[in-house]
Design an enzyme around this catalytic site. Structure first.
Site, PDB file in Angstrom:
ATOM      1  N   ASN A 199      14.090 -10.277 -17.986  1.00  0.00           N
ATOM      2  CA  ASN A 199      15.170 -10.860 -17.174  1.00  0.00           C
ATOM      3  C   ASN A 199      14.648 -11.794 -16.080  1.00  0.00           C
ATOM      4  OD1 ASN A 199      17.105  -9.369 -18.612  1.00  0.00           O
ATOM      5  ND2 ASN A 199      16.782  -7.591 -17.279  1.00  0.00           N
ATOM      6  N   GLN A 222      23.338 -15.147  22.826  1.00  0.00           N
ATOM      7  CA  GLN A 222      22.275 -14.253  22.370  1.00  0.00           C
ATOM      8  C   GLN A 222      22.368 -14.032  20.855  1.00  0.00           C
ATOM      9  OE1 GLN A 222      21.151 -10.839  24.822  1.00  0.00           O
ATOM     10  NE2 GLN A 222      21.709  -9.506  23.125  1.00  0.00           N
ATOM     11  N   THR A 239      24.897 -33.980 -18.775  1.00  0.00           N
ATOM     12  CA  THR A 239      25.994 -34.075 -17.805  1.00  0.00           C
ATOM     13  C   THR A 239      27.036 -33.086 -18.312  1.00  0.00           C
ATOM     14  OG1 THR A 239      27.152 -35.833 -18.997  1.00  0.00           O
ATOM     15  CG2 THR A 239      25.566 -36.544 -17.318  1.00  0.00           C
ATOM     16  N   HIS A 240      27.723 -32.416 -17.426  1.00  0.00           N
ATOM     17  CA  HIS A 240      28.671 -31.347 -17.799  1.00  0.00           C
ATOM     18  C   HIS A 240      27.979 -30.253 -18.618  1.00  0.00           C
ATOM     19  CE1 HIS A 240      31.938 -34.238 -16.774  1.00  0.00           C
ATOM     20  NE2 HIS A 240      31.110 -35.111 -17.352  1.00  0.00           N
ATOM     21  N   GLU A 256      17.567 -15.325 -10.361  1.00  0.00           N
ATOM     22  CA  GLU A 256      18.923 -14.836 -10.052  1.00  0.00           C
ATOM     23  C   GLU A 256      19.035 -14.416  -8.584  1.00  0.00           C
ATOM     24  OE1 GLU A 256      20.577 -12.810 -14.080  1.00  0.00           O
ATOM     25  OE2 GLU A 256      18.733 -11.982 -13.262  1.00  0.00           O
ATOM     26  N   SER A 315      18.381  -6.773  23.148  1.00  0.00           N
ATOM     27  CA  SER A 315      18.078  -7.642  21.999  1.00  0.00           C
ATOM     28  C   SER A 315      16.602  -7.501  21.602  1.00  0.00           C
ATOM     29  CB  SER A 315      18.370  -9.104  22.366  1.00  0.00           C
ATOM     30  OG  SER A 315      17.701  -9.444  23.570  1.00  0.00           O
ATOM     31  N   LYS A 360      20.059 -15.887  17.521  1.00  0.00           N
ATOM     32  CA  LYS A 360      18.780 -15.628  16.871  1.00  0.00           C
ATOM     33  C   LYS A 360      18.875 -14.849  15.553  1.00  0.00           C
ATOM     34  CE  LYS A 360      17.391 -14.744  21.150  1.00  0.00           C
ATOM     35  NZ  LYS A 360      18.407 -15.609  21.772  1.00  0.00           N
ATOM     36  N   LYS A 383      14.209  -6.447 -23.202  1.00  0.00           N
ATOM     37  CA  LYS A 383      14.674  -7.409 -22.200  1.00  0.00           C
ATOM     38  C   LYS A 383      13.562  -7.980 -21.321  1.00  0.00           C
ATOM     39  CE  LYS A 383      18.245  -8.637 -21.291  1.00  0.00           C
ATOM     40  NZ  LYS A 383      19.361  -8.105 -20.501  1.00  0.00           N
ATOM     41  N   SER A 394      14.226  -4.156 -18.423  1.00  0.00           N
ATOM     42  CA  SER A 394      15.445  -3.348 -18.339  1.00  0.00           C
ATOM     43  C   SER A 394      15.069  -1.877 -18.466  1.00  0.00           C
ATOM     44  CB  SER A 394      16.389  -3.744 -19.467  1.00  0.00           C
ATOM     45  OG  SER A 394      17.237  -2.665 -19.807  1.00  0.00           O
TER      46      SER A 394
HETATM   47  N1  ARG Z   1      18.800 -12.175  25.573  1.00  0.00           N
HETATM   48  C1  ARG Z   1      19.414 -13.323  26.146  1.00  0.00           C
HETATM   49  C2  ARG Z   1      19.700 -14.394  25.083  1.00  0.00           C
HETATM   50  O1  ARG Z   1      19.148 -14.319  24.047  1.00  0.00           O
HETATM   51  C3  ARG Z   1      18.533 -13.903  27.185  1.00  0.00           C
HETATM   52  C4  ARG Z   1      19.234 -14.714  28.207  1.00  0.00           C
HETATM   53  C5  ARG Z   1      19.991 -13.827  29.125  1.00  0.00           C
HETATM   54  N2  ARG Z   1      20.639 -14.596  30.142  1.00  0.00           N
HETATM   55  C6  ARG Z   1      21.528 -14.065  30.992  1.00  0.00           C
HETATM   56  N3  ARG Z   1      22.073 -14.863  31.838  1.00  0.00           N
HETATM   57  N4  ARG Z   1      21.863 -12.801  30.926  1.00  0.00           N
HETATM   58  O2  ARG Z   1      20.459 -15.271  25.285  1.00  0.00           O
END
Ligand code: ARG
Length: 503
Positions: free
Chosen positions: A285, A322, A155-156, A290, A22, A325, A283, A277
């Site tokens: 835009n 994991q 409204t509307h 958007e 990761s 994130k 144009k 454009s």
């Molecule tokens: N990269 C892992 C996560 O974001 C870290 C925690 C890993 N824990 C484990 N027991 N392998 O969750």
């Protein structure tokens, strides 16, 4: 050899490594991982789980990791799986296993990753808060210029009643202030210390979890170890706060798009915030608005992504977690970019107040006012008045006229037995007078809007103070940690011990 490799007799395949690492996502949390490690090591020393002599090489090498990272000389290696293993490996290689190998005492990656994420999310929430606060200020500044600028209220998407541009702008300020509050609530949920929960069950070693809470500047210590390492609702809540904010961004984006059409012509975008454009030379835009509208779906997707990750997960840490994130990082990036660009777009946009005045007079927006007048002055039932005015409007429309034709309006009213002198009729149908009369709490009267604008400004100021206090709390905790690590690194171990004893 992996740091966890003791029970394994074979290397991972490249595919397995690639599938599980990761590094890219974790690369945002290197400094946070190091801070968490410094705090943890100091706590271990305070509790005499490691000695102050052990602490010295640990702190020294963690500091080198930080310096190397900041100068681009410490790059995370995918084969080391994650930020935690990278920092720990750096430490062990530098300080030796004898010292570096002691850092992970009474800690698991399960609580460690939560520390890193919470420290990072804390900062991101404050940045988002500041960007949103600037957008709110932009609306309040627009309001200040336009307490008496009349425009149609819709409204509307049909003309409803006259409002002022300030009333419109303060509505957005009021709405976004709630988004700001939601960020603050998410911050409270995030700003708690998970460190010390270890893998899931706490530890038999004599840790003191309050010490790391203090060193990392968390508001409190989260207690239940198993719950803590299993839970990610602080992430879904943050994602909801961002999603709701994006929903609100899409509303102003939509209005920017159609207000700037030839047909509406209520707003012209600054050239720095509109695109051209490749084929049509004329144009201009509203691409920024958007794209803001278009990116809302990504953030909703991020929220749903996270909710789906959590569904059906058994209690305990599961590697699925994991996946928390990437959606949150992406949502922060999108939301912050949108908040920033909307502020630029709106503070440079030109509002066509003449066009607003023209529109508001042209399409019966004071019909409700006329009915209200009849209620007040003629003491008729509102339903009766509604019907009379409705009939007058219908017949004016049939003959291609509107309220600006006072003679025609007057004579149609007379047919219903309503005799109004032209002067009174002019006043009742005048959008500006209508606005002045709407003095109910929270209504469009300039007095009310000025009052609400001032309250929103005050609210914004107090939230800005709260944000600054939160930033100072983080800074103070950082300095406290630095004070100790500096003493340790400069080998002033007595002084370091004294500072640690005071924790
Ligand atoms: N990269 C892992 C996560 O974001 C870290 C925690 C890993 N824990 C484990 N027991 N392998 O969750």
């Amino acid at each position: 050899m992996k740091l966890w490799g003791g029970r394994f007799s074979k290397d991972l395949t490249t595919d397995t490594e690639g599938f599980t690492e990761s590094i890219e996502v974790d690369s945002r949390m290197v400094l946070h991982d190091i801070w968490g490690s410094e705090a943890h090591a100091i706590m271990l020393a305070k509790q005499q789980i490691i000695s102050i002599e052990d602490l010295e090489p640990i702190i020294t090498w963690l500091n080198r990791a930080k310096e190397d990272f900041l100068t681009g000389n410490f790059q995370l290696k995918p084969e080391l799986e994650d930020v935690h293993m990278n920092v720990e490996t750096y430490l062990i290689e530098g300080a030796g296993r004898e010292y570096g190998g002691k850092l992970h005492t009474a800690r698991s990656r399960n609580d460690q990753v939560l520390v890193d994420a919470r420290l990072y999310i804390r900062e991101q929430l404050l940045t988002t808060h500041e960007l949103l606060s600037q957008l709110i200020m932009t609306f309040l500044n627009i309001a200040r210029e336009h307490f008496r600028t009349v425009m149609p209220g819709y409204t509307h998407t049909q003309h409803a009643q006259p409002i002022t541009l300030a009333f419109w702008a303060t509505a957005y300020a009021s709405m976004f202030l709630r988004d700001l509050e939601r960020l603050e609530r998410a911050y409270e949920r995030v700003n708690v210390n998970p460190l010390g929960s270890c893998a899931l069950a706490g530890t038999s070693l004599p840790t003191d979890r309050q010490v790391t809470t203090k060193l990392l500047g968390f508001a409190s210590t989260q207690e239940h170890a198993l719950d803590i390492i299993s839970a990610r609702d602080f992430i879904t809540e943050t994602l909801f706060a961002l999603s709701q904010m994006m929903a609100n961004f899409s509303r102003i984006a939509e209005e920017i798009v159609y207000w700037s059409t030839y047909e509406f012509h209520m707003l012209t975008l600054d050239d720095a915030y509109a695109l051209g454009s490749s084929i049509m030379p004329q144009k201009k835009n509203p691409c920024v608005a958007e794209l803001t509208r278009g990116r809302v779906g990504h953030v909703y997707g991020n929220l749903l992504d996270m909710l789906t990750t959590l569904k059906g997960l058994p209690m305990g840490y599961n590697r699925d977690l994991q996946e928390d994130k990437p959606p949150l990082w992406a949502a922060f990036d999108t939301t912050q970019a949108c908040a920033n660009i909307l502020t630029g777009t709106l503070c440079t946009a030109h509002f066509h107040t003449d066009r607003m005045a023209e529109l508001v007079s042209a399409n019966f927006s004071t019909a409700t006012e006329l009915a209200n007048y009849l209620v007040q002055e003629r003491h008729l039932a509102f339903r009766e008045c509604h019907e009379i005015v409705g009939d007058v409007v219908g017949r004016l429309v049939q003959s291609d006229k509107d309220f600006r034709d006072l003679e025609a309006t007057h004579s149609l009213l007379s047919e219903h037995g309503i005799d109004m002198d032209i002067e009174t009729l002019t006043d009742v149908l005048d959008p500006i007078s209508a606005i002045e009369r709407n003095q109910s709490l929270g209504g469009t009267s300039p007095a009310e809007v000025e009052r609400m604008e001032a309250i929103s400004r005050e609210c914004l100021q107090t939230t800005d103070i709260r944000r600054k206090t939160a930033q100072e709390d983080i800074e103070r905790a950082r300095q406290l940690t630095d004070q100790i690590t500096n003493a340790v690194r400069s080998k002033q171990l007595d002084q370091a011990q004294q500072l640690i004893d005071e924790l």
